[in-house]
Every structure is written in C-alpha cells, then in structure tokens.
Design a protein around this motif. Structure first.
Motif, mmCIF file in Angstrom:
data_model
loop_
_atom_site.group_PDB
_atom_site.id
_atom_site.type_symbol
_atom_site.label_atom_id
_atom_site.label_comp_id
_atom_site.label_asym_id
_atom_site.label_seq_id
_atom_site.Cartn_x
_atom_site.Cartn_y
_atom_site.Cartn_z
ATOM 1 N N THR A 240 43.653 17.200 21.464
ATOM 2 C CA THR A 240 43.072 15.883 21.199
ATOM 3 C C THR A 240 42.102 15.961 20.015
ATOM 4 O O THR A 240 42.081 15.071 19.152
ATOM 5 C CB THR A 240 42.365 15.370 22.473
ATOM 6 O OG1 THR A 240 43.339 15.296 23.522
ATOM 7 C CG2 THR A 240 41.759 13.998 22.261
ATOM 8 N N GLU A 241 41.318 17.024 19.947
ATOM 9 C CA GLU A 241 40.412 17.166 18.799
ATOM 10 C C GLU A 241 41.202 17.379 17.503
ATOM 11 O O GLU A 241 40.792 16.915 16.437
ATOM 12 C CB GLU A 241 39.425 18.321 19.033
ATOM 13 C CG GLU A 241 38.382 17.970 20.088
ATOM 14 C CD GLU A 241 37.165 18.897 20.072
ATOM 15 O OE1 GLU A 241 36.990 19.642 19.088
ATOM 16 O OE2 GLU A 241 36.392 18.868 21.047
ATOM 17 N N GLN A 242 42.337 18.084 17.611
ATOM 18 C CA GLN A 242 43.171 18.236 16.401
ATOM 19 C C GLN A 242 43.692 16.879 15.938
ATOM 20 O O GLN A 242 43.749 16.602 14.746
ATOM 21 C CB GLN A 242 44.343 19.191 16.663
ATOM 22 C CG GLN A 242 43.945 20.664 16.788
ATOM 23 C CD GLN A 242 43.284 21.207 15.530
ATOM 24 O OE1 GLN A 242 43.563 20.761 14.416
ATOM 25 N NE2 GLN A 242 42.395 22.172 15.701
ATOM 26 N N MET A 243 44.062 16.043 16.894
ATOM 27 C CA MET A 243 44.497 14.686 16.528
ATOM 28 C C MET A 243 43.349 13.958 15.822
ATOM 29 O O MET A 243 43.548 13.288 14.803
ATOM 30 C CB MET A 243 44.906 13.898 17.781
ATOM 31 C CG MET A 243 46.174 14.400 18.442
ATOM 32 S SD MET A 243 46.509 13.551 20.014
ATOM 33 C CE MET A 243 47.156 11.988 19.427
ATOM 34 N N ALA A 244 42.140 14.118 16.361
ATOM 35 C CA ALA A 244 40.978 13.438 15.769
ATOM 36 C C ALA A 244 40.705 13.959 14.356
ATOM 37 O O ALA A 244 40.309 13.197 13.468
ATOM 38 C CB ALA A 244 39.761 13.634 16.656
ATOM 39 N N LEU A 245 40.927 15.251 14.150
ATOM 40 C CA LEU A 245 40.700 15.820 12.810
ATOM 41 C C LEU A 245 41.725 15.277 11.817
ATOM 42 O O LEU A 245 41.418 15.059 10.647
ATOM 43 C CB LEU A 245 40.783 17.360 12.868
ATOM 44 C CG LEU A 245 39.603 18.046 13.551
ATOM 45 C CD1 LEU A 245 39.907 19.526 13.798
ATOM 46 C CD2 LEU A 245 38.326 17.912 12.717
ATOM 47 N N ASN A 257 36.914 16.251 28.050
ATOM 48 C CA ASN A 257 36.086 16.801 29.116
ATOM 49 C C ASN A 257 35.951 18.315 28.976
ATOM 50 O O ASN A 257 35.470 18.988 29.873
ATOM 51 C CB ASN A 257 36.611 16.420 30.504
ATOM 52 C CG ASN A 257 38.034 16.792 30.743
ATOM 53 O OD1 ASN A 257 38.934 16.272 30.097
ATOM 54 N ND2 ASN A 257 38.270 17.699 31.680
ATOM 55 N N MET A 258 36.386 18.845 27.837
ATOM 56 C CA MET A 258 36.017 20.224 27.512
ATOM 57 C C MET A 258 35.672 20.248 26.024
ATOM 58 O O MET A 258 36.413 20.784 25.215
ATOM 59 C CB MET A 258 37.124 21.213 27.833
ATOM 60 C CG MET A 258 36.573 22.631 27.959
ATOM 61 S SD MET A 258 37.841 23.862 28.191
ATOM 62 C CE MET A 258 38.433 23.991 26.525
ATOM 63 N N PRO A 259 34.552 19.635 25.671
ATOM 64 C CA PRO A 259 34.252 19.443 24.257
ATOM 65 C C PRO A 259 33.947 20.758 23.541
ATOM 66 O O PRO A 259 33.370 21.674 24.124
ATOM 67 C CB PRO A 259 33.006 18.556 24.289
ATOM 68 C CG PRO A 259 32.358 18.865 25.602
ATOM 69 C CD PRO A 259 33.481 19.146 26.555
ATOM 70 N N ALA A 260 34.371 20.827 22.282
ATOM 71 C CA ALA A 260 34.047 21.982 21.432
ATOM 72 C C ALA A 260 32.800 21.620 20.646
ATOM 73 O O ALA A 260 32.868 20.881 19.676
ATOM 74 C CB ALA A 260 35.219 22.278 20.509
ATOM 75 N N ASP A 386 34.165 26.146 19.554
ATOM 76 C CA ASP A 386 33.373 25.951 18.333
ATOM 77 C C ASP A 386 33.532 24.518 17.810
ATOM 78 O O ASP A 386 34.654 24.006 17.724
ATOM 79 C CB ASP A 386 33.837 26.918 17.225
ATOM 80 C CG ASP A 386 33.772 28.366 17.650
ATOM 81 O OD1 ASP A 386 33.273 28.635 18.766
ATOM 82 O OD2 ASP A 386 34.232 29.243 16.886
ATOM 83 N N ALA A 387 32.436 23.906 17.416
ATOM 84 C CA ALA A 387 32.485 22.560 16.857
ATOM 85 C C ALA A 387 33.391 22.560 15.632
ATOM 86 O O ALA A 387 33.347 23.481 14.816
ATOM 87 C CB ALA A 387 31.076 22.107 16.478
ATOM 88 N N LYS A 388 34.250 21.522 15.514
ATOM 89 C CA LYS A 388 35.287 21.579 14.488
ATOM 90 C C LYS A 388 35.182 20.471 13.443
ATOM 91 O O LYS A 388 36.037 20.343 12.582
ATOM 92 C CB LYS A 388 36.665 21.538 15.159
ATOM 93 C CG LYS A 388 36.845 22.771 16.055
ATOM 94 C CD LYS A 388 38.224 22.925 16.631
ATOM 95 C CE LYS A 388 38.319 24.188 17.463
ATOM 96 N NZ LYS A 388 37.428 24.203 18.653
ATOM 97 N N GLY A 389 34.158 19.642 13.546
ATOM 98 C CA GLY A 389 33.968 18.641 12.491
ATOM 99 C C GLY A 389 34.699 17.332 12.721
ATOM 100 O O GLY A 389 35.124 16.683 11.764
#
Lengths: 452, 425
Positions: A240-245, A257-260, A386-389
């Motif tokens: 999901t974070e990759q989609m957001a990136l 619910n498992m935030p980086a 790790d936070a990914k921006g």
C-alpha cells in the motif's frame, strides 16, 4: 490419491479443455471454472467470476497426513518463556512453537475442524479472477448498497490471506448494520497476492512489492474506480505504501496498520546495534527496543524465506510443519494464538487460525508465498519499517501488540499529510482479523473527510 | 490412526538398547556395547512417507539462489525411496565397535576403534551439523591402521567418535545448557572413562568449537587439538562483517580473500539455516521431523554441500553417502534436537576468534585449511587467534566436510599435525 502434484499455472490450466479438467490432479481441480468462463478468459483483461471448490479427497488426504504427524520431543524451555510477548521477551527465552500447542492444534485440525464451513463462507462472497501483467489475480469484490461508497483495496500479508480480512467486509460495505452511517460505506476489493491463495503462482522472478502495487492500481482502474483508497498491514502495508509512492491520480489516500515510520537517524542507530538514543521519548524508546529485538531474534523465519524459500520443502509436505511455521510470526500474535488453543480465544478462534492454514495447504502456496520475501530482498531499498517518503494523505493505526507500536512523533514525520493517528486499545499484528470493530472504526475515522 | 502409533513406537524402539541400560542407572559409569538395529517398520514408514512426498512448484530462478532446486532434490528423494538401503549403512556402523555410556545424564553413543599398533595416540573426533559419525567413518581405516593406508605404524591413532548430545544415537538433552562447553566437558569425561591419560582432539564444523572448548578447558591428559574450521576472524573484522561494511584497508591478499568470502556468504544468506535454528529450532523442527524430503532439503541447504551433486560423479560424495547421514537423522528423530545446538550458541558464528575465546587457549593448536571450505583461514589471522599454533597447512583438495570428502588427505594431515605431540608417548 497419495501424491498431490503442484497445480499447473493458470495459463496451462486455461489451455486445457473443460473435459480434461475433470481428469487433472486434485491440486489442479481446486480451481473450478465453468466452460463459459474459460471461453471468456480468452481475453486477458476480462474479469471472470470464480468459484472455490476443493475435492473431498484433498481434505481426506490432509486429515490422513495430520493423523500421521511424527513429532519431535518437547522444547526445552518453559511455557512462560515460550509465551513471553514483546514487552518482556529476552534473548534465549523461546525455542519456537511449543509442542503442547502444536499437539492441541493438530488434534483439533485432524478431528473437529471443518474446512467446509470456511469454504461455504468464502463461497458466499463474489470472487473474480483477472489477468494482470501476465498473472491471474484472484480477488473478492463486494460493492456497498450505499451510493457514493468509497472504493478501497485491502491487501493481506504473510502468513495471512484473504481469510484475515473476511470479518471486516460487512462492517465496511454495510455500515448501517455495524454502528455506522451510510456515509461510512466502502466498496471493498480484497485481492490475493501473487503466489498466495487463489492467485496464480509466478513462474518467473520479478513479482516484488512494487510490481504488485502497480498491478493493484491496474486492478482498481479495470474495475472502473477513478477515485479510491488503499489499506494494508504486513506485506499489505508495504504494498500500500508503494502504491502511495507511485501516487497514481486515482489513489487519494491510504491507511496502514503497520506503518513504516522509522526516521533515518534511528534506522542508522538500529543498524549499528546501538542502545536507544538518549533523547527518545517513552513511546519512541519502546518502539526502538521492540524493533531492535525483532531484528535480532524475531526474524529467523523472514530471513529464511528471503534467502532460501525453496529449501522449505517440509512446509508443503507436512501439515504440522506448515502450521508451526505460520504460527511463529511474532511473539505477541503467537501468544494470542497459543492461548486460543488453550481454550481462551480473544479475537482469533481456532477456526480462524486453521481456516488460514488450511487455505495455504490446499493451494500448496507455502513456498510460492515465501518467495515474496526473496523478491523483496532483490529490489528493496529500505527496511520494512523505515519511513519511505509517502506524501499523499495517510491514516495510521498503531496497535498496542503490533511488532512495534509506531510513536505519534515518528508517524507525523513519516507522513506529512497525516489524516488520522489512532491507538486502538487492543490489537496485534493481524488487526482486521483479531479486532475487526476497532479496525473498522479506524478506517472510518481515517477516511471520513474523503467520503462523498 | 495406525501411522501415528507406529511413529511413536519407532521413536521408542530405536532407543531400546540404551533404555535397558538406563534402568540400572543412578551413577552408572558403565560402558555398554551398542549395535544399530532400526526396526523394519521404521524403514517401511520412511519409504511410505518418501513415496507420498507432496512437492512445491519449481523455484522461479535457474540457479541455487532460492535454495535447493526441485530438479536436484527430486532424483535424490526418488532414489531414497526406492534404491537406497539403510541396512548397508547400519552394517557399516556395526562393523565397528560401538558403545553407549551415560555422562551428565545423557546417553552418549560412540565408536571406539583401537589400533593394533602399540603406543597409538588416542584421538577424539567430533562431527558437526548436518553431519554425524557417518562423515568420519572413512578415516577410521587410515587413522587406526596407517600401514594399510600409506602411513607408518608410529602414525597410528586409537579413535573415539562420539555422537553429540541430541545427534544420532546419543540421547537427547531434556534441559538447556548443552552447548559446546558442556559437550567438551563430557568428552573429557568420556576419554577419562576409557582410561586415556594422554590424548588429542579434532573437529570441523561444530566439532571445532567443541574441540576448542576442550583446549580452553585443558582437562588433564589433553595434549592438543586439530581443527579444520578454525575461528580466526579478528574482532575488528568481525565488527565490519556484522554491519556489512566494506573491506578494511591494509589487508593482505589472503586476508582480503577471506573477508570477501565471509562478506559474500553473509550477503548471499548462507547462514539463514543457522539464524533459524539459532532462534526457533522447535518451529522448523515440526516440518523436518515430519517430512523426510523437508529434512533432506534442510540438511542439504548447508553451504558445505554446495559443491555436492548427489550423483555418482564422485564416490566420496555419492547419494548413499549423504543419505546415510540424512537417514540417521530421520530414524533417530533428531532433526529438532540437533538444531538446538545453534540455539544454545544464540546463532553466533563459530569462526569469530572472540566468540570462541581463542586467546584463552594455551594448549597446542593445529590447523589445516581445505580449499573448498566456506572461508580460507589466513595464516596471519590464525597466528593472532591461537597463541600456541603448532601447525598450519593449506592443502589442495577438500571442503567443509574434509574427513568425508578427502579421508586419506585428511588423515595424512592429522598424522603430520599431531606428530610433534607424540614425543611424550
């Protein structure tokens, strides 16, 4: 029927005629298309309805293997040490899943447990298959009866499956029956990741989280959604974070619910094995210690799957081996599951656990699912936490029994457009599965400003 | 269910000999003769399970990078279930004098071959994981009967080959604490019990930390050790390897090669099996205790086997050779108990000098470097790590399982290495 051969990949499968299907191995027959669907499949981008059905002999074969389990002797550490959660766990406490827990699980799995109930539940939902980027992707798609429902794609993780998300489908799509209003309604799309559940198994390398994220965007576009949100925990969170990136214009926000969230200087300190930096607040210090411990003592399974997934032949040949491998994900969820088999279920029942394990078994996906860890390792530029921006709007739930509870300070830094930061009172790594009500509340709170 | 009962019966049946002698127990220091005799039902059960193997799909790559390749393991498992004969392996063992004795509460199985030559030097050799006494069997002839193997009578050894606790026919510890230090103490007691007052010790893989612990403890009678997986990596190099850093400057060519090999092995994940067993031996245990194919793949995943082809191209590495070893793990139900040794060590690497506390070893140490070992110990590091290094030799053949792969060369190395210590004999 003794030896189950691996299911052919879906392309081969679709190439066979409907009559030939009846004669294929039990493994292949798990996927029951009607002939009209086979014809429809000629067009790759079409969306075909899909029916789940496993032959009874597959279930019988599983039961036979369960009954023939050959046990090791008991672990050499105490029950107390084996059940310690991340709050108190120390090096050398646990040797892994306890023999007593495994024997209770196997006893129940081989006798009382009824897969047909799970299959009936799955069958009550609308399932589809569509080919994306050369691979057949299975998904559940439930539309809300409410106008203007917000489309959401929810991604499971490992060792999960669509099963871990079933309990939230009705609360999300039918909110008025679950303490919500019509304005809380979602249209829900729940895909099985490549190599998982009913999706096809990649036969070539390259299906890393980035490629899955791209495929999910294609899926939502193909379903006609031009404005949607995405959600996930575990691998689902990473995807999901990759989609957001990638930030396709249709994706307006995500929830995880498992935030980086780990900031760069903390990533460095963790990599160096340093003690927690002196200036951390209490939540940050606890998070630091949780992650440090998990990296050092809790990642054996992930490490093995990232490096040598194929060596785990025992997981597809031994039901007990598969079950123990799946139970040993993180200390807190293991303790919760073990208590469930002791007769003290809190959120996850024995059937919940075994529905998921049985799905892995029947689809023979223990190794194909593990390959995601290997794929991630080939292309990952940062650690899991790790936070990914991410710059698009994000809602976050920091569950108390997650591998680490993301502190608010780190979350605000990691996600500049933070929609919501929730601290549900209960919940482990499998939030939607264990605490569907809190999970639903968290999604509603995160996305309420986006619902039209 | 029939199979269920059978499995339980087999686990017991296998230990009949030791169980009988345990009965007369408390401070039993006796040494009892032992023969390996696996019930036929156990072999039939194994064959049935092998025939019923449920396979995964093929790996998605064309190399070993995802683990044991399907096309490599399938023929081996097929042979295991059809052509392979455990009774031949049993006959190999039973051709040698085997014994059982209880030390520190655990039954210790060992092979004990006395040389016919007077003044033979007593030698206790320790196997590793995923090895067993089988990896050492081919050295019995050359070491105990040197004149039949190109050696001289004065090179003879009396040989003691124990199975480590939790391995093979030895008992399984029922409490924690059985790391290399405790095994070392047990071996010293074993040699004492056998009446040896002057002896040497040898080992590779886990046998190396066990032998090193013996040397550090320096029990009465131990004259020195030979190891073929030495712990020479200096602390400053270990620190760089731990964080995956670049090679430090100022290394010699051989040091740089060793650093690169260890660094590459870490990056390729060659120790993932050790990480798993070091943290959760029980979790992987269920699968490899219940699935013969799972066990075989897990064992063959050790990097020491990376150059083995499990075909008949090299008689020292034939399918029978690996299957004898794997089958013994299966029949003794010791996949889980063997893995616990990694847990006892907290998954630490046995090649780091500081982990092994090598500077505390005052006794003579001998090292042979085999060219296909997982890393080649540089002499410079070896001299730093072991203050009393009496022998250092690089040979031209052999790998991690040196005794298994090159038994004659390995035996010649032991003769040469221990020769200076024979002066007292």
């Amino acid at each position: 029927m003794s030896t189950a051969s691996p299911a052919p990949n879906r392309r081969e499968f679709l190439a066979t005629s409907a009559t030939a299907l009846l004669a294929t191995s039990a493994g292949a027959a798990a996927f029951n298309f009607t002939s009209s669907q086979t014809v429809a499949a000629a067009e790759a981008s079409s969306i075909r309805s899909f029916t789940i059905s496993f032959p009874q002999e597959e279930i019988d074969e599983l039961r036979r293997r369960i009954a023939a389990t050959r046990w090791p002797e008991r672990e050499l550490v105490s029950e107390g040490a084996s059940r310690r959660t991340s709050a108190t766990l120390a090096a050398g406490d646990t040797q892994g899943v306890q023999l007593a827990t495994m024997q209770k699980l196997i006893q129940y799995w081989g006798t009382e447990y009824d897969w047909n109930k799970c299959e009936a539940h799955l069958k009550s939902l609308p399932h589809f298959i569509t080919e994306i980027d050369g691979l057949d992707i299975h998904f559940i798609h439930v539309k809300s009866k409410h106008q203007g429902a917000l489309p959401i794609i929810i991604t499971h993780g490992w060792p999960g499956s669509v099963i871990e998300l079933l309990k939230v489908i009705d609360p999300l799509t039918n909110p008025t029956a679950h303490d919500g209003t019509a304005a809380d309604a979602f249209d829900v799309v729940i895909p099985s990741m490549p190599g998982y559940g009913f999706s096809a198994k990649p036969t070539q390398p390259g299906w890393d989280p980035i490629r899955i994220a791209k495929a999910w965007t294609v899926l939502m576009q193909r379903l006609g959604y031009d404005r949607f949100v995405a959600q996930g925990g575990d691998w689902g969170a990473l995807i999901t974070e990759q989609m957001a990136l990638m930030a396709p214009p249709e994706l307006i926000a995500i929830h995880t619910n498992m935030p980086a969230t780990i900031p760069p200087e903390i990533v460095k300190a963790l990599a160096a094995g340093s003690p927690p930096p002196a200036d951390l607040g209490p939540d940050e210090k606890r998070a630091y210690e949780q992650v440090a411990f998990f990296y050092k003592f809790g990642l054996g399974y992930a490490n093995e799957m990232a490096l040598r997934p194929q060596t785990l032949y025992g997981l597809v040949d031994s039901p007990a081996g598969l079950a123990s491998w799946i139970l040993d994900h993180d200390a807190d969820s293991y303790a919760l599951i073990a208590r469930s088999f002791d007769g003290e279920p809190e959120g996850l029942t024995r059937d919940d656990i075994l529905d998921n394990i049985t799905l892995y078994w029947l689809t023979n996906t223990a190794i194909s699912s593990a390959q995601l860890y290997w794929e991630h390792r080939q292309t990952a530029k940062a650690g899991f936490f790790d936070a990914k921006g991410v710059t698009i709007p994000v809602g976050v739930s920091a569950n108390p029994s997650e591998i680490y509870t993301a502190p608010k300070s780190w979350t605000e830094r990691a996600f500049p457009k933070l929609l919501h930061y929730g601290r549900p009172p209960k919940g482990c790594h499998f939030a939607a599965w264990e605490q569907p009500k809190y999970f639903t509340d968290e999604l509603r709170a995160s996305f309420k400003t986006l619902q039209t | 269910m029939k199979l269920h009962t059978l499995a339980a019966a087999l686990a017991f049946g296998f230990c009949v000999l030791s169980a009988l002698s345990q009965a007369n127990a408390a401070e039993d220091r006796s040494i009892r003769p032992f023969k390996a005799q696996v019930p036929q039902a156990a072999l039939e059960d194994l064959r049935r399970r092998i025939a019923e193997t449920r396979w995964p799909d093929r790996e998605t790559v064309n190399d070993r990078s995802q683990g044991i390749q399907l096309s490599k393991i399938k023929p081996l498992v097929e042979y295991w279930g059809t052509g392979y004969d455990w009774r031949k392996a049993e006959a190999k063992l039973n051709a040698l004098p085997q014994f059982m004795t209880t030390i520190d509460g655990v039954d210790i199985h060992f092979i004990h071959v006395r040389s016919r030559h007077p003044n033979a030097m007593p030698l206790i050799m320790t196997h590793g994981w995923p090895g067993s006494v089988f990896e050492l069997l081919k050295t019995v002839g050359p070491l105990t009967d040197p004149t039949a193997h190109g050696g001289r009578a004065e090179d003879a050894f009396d040989l003691v080959l124990p199975s480590m606790p939790g391995y093979g026919f030895s008992g399984k510890p029922t409490e924690t604490g059985w790391g290399p230090d405790r095994i070392a103490q047990t071996w010293a007691e074993l040699m004492k019990r056998l009446g040896y007052t002057r002896y040497v010790a040898q080992g590779g893989d886990w046998g190396s930390p066990v032998s090193s612990a013996m040397a550090r403890q320096a029990p009465a009678g131990l004259l020195g050790i030979h190891i073929n997986l030495p712990a020479v990596v200096p602390p400053e190099i270990a620190a760089v390897l731990a964080v995956g850093g670049p090679a430090p400057t100022g290394l010699t060519d051989k040091e740089r090669a060793a650093f690169d090999a260890l660094s590459a092995a870490a990056k390729m994940g060659n120790r993932s099996y050790a990480t798993m067993m070091g943290t959760r031996p029980q979790t992987i245990g269920y699968a490899i205790n219940d699935s013969p194919t799972g066990l075989a793949a897990w064992m063959l995943g050790h990097p020491g086997f990376s150059r083995w082809t499990y075909d008949n191209s090299d008689p020292e590495k034939s399918p029978d050779e690996v299957l004898d070893d794997i089958t013994q793990y299966w029949l003794s139900n010791s996949a889980t108990s063997a893995g616990r040794l990694y847990w006892e060590y907290g998954g630490r690497s046995v090649v780091f000098a500081a982990v092994e506390r090598t500077l505390e070893i005052a006794l003579p140490v001998a090292i042979t470097v085999f060219p296909e070992e997982t890393y080649l110990a540089p002499e410079t590091w070896a001299r730093r790590a072991y203050p009393n290094l009496i022998y250092f030799h690089e040979v031209d053949k052999g790998g991690h399982f040196a005794a298994w792969e090159q038994p004659e060369l390995f035996s010649a190395e032991l003769r040469a290495a221990f020769r200076p210590l024979r002066q007292d004999f």
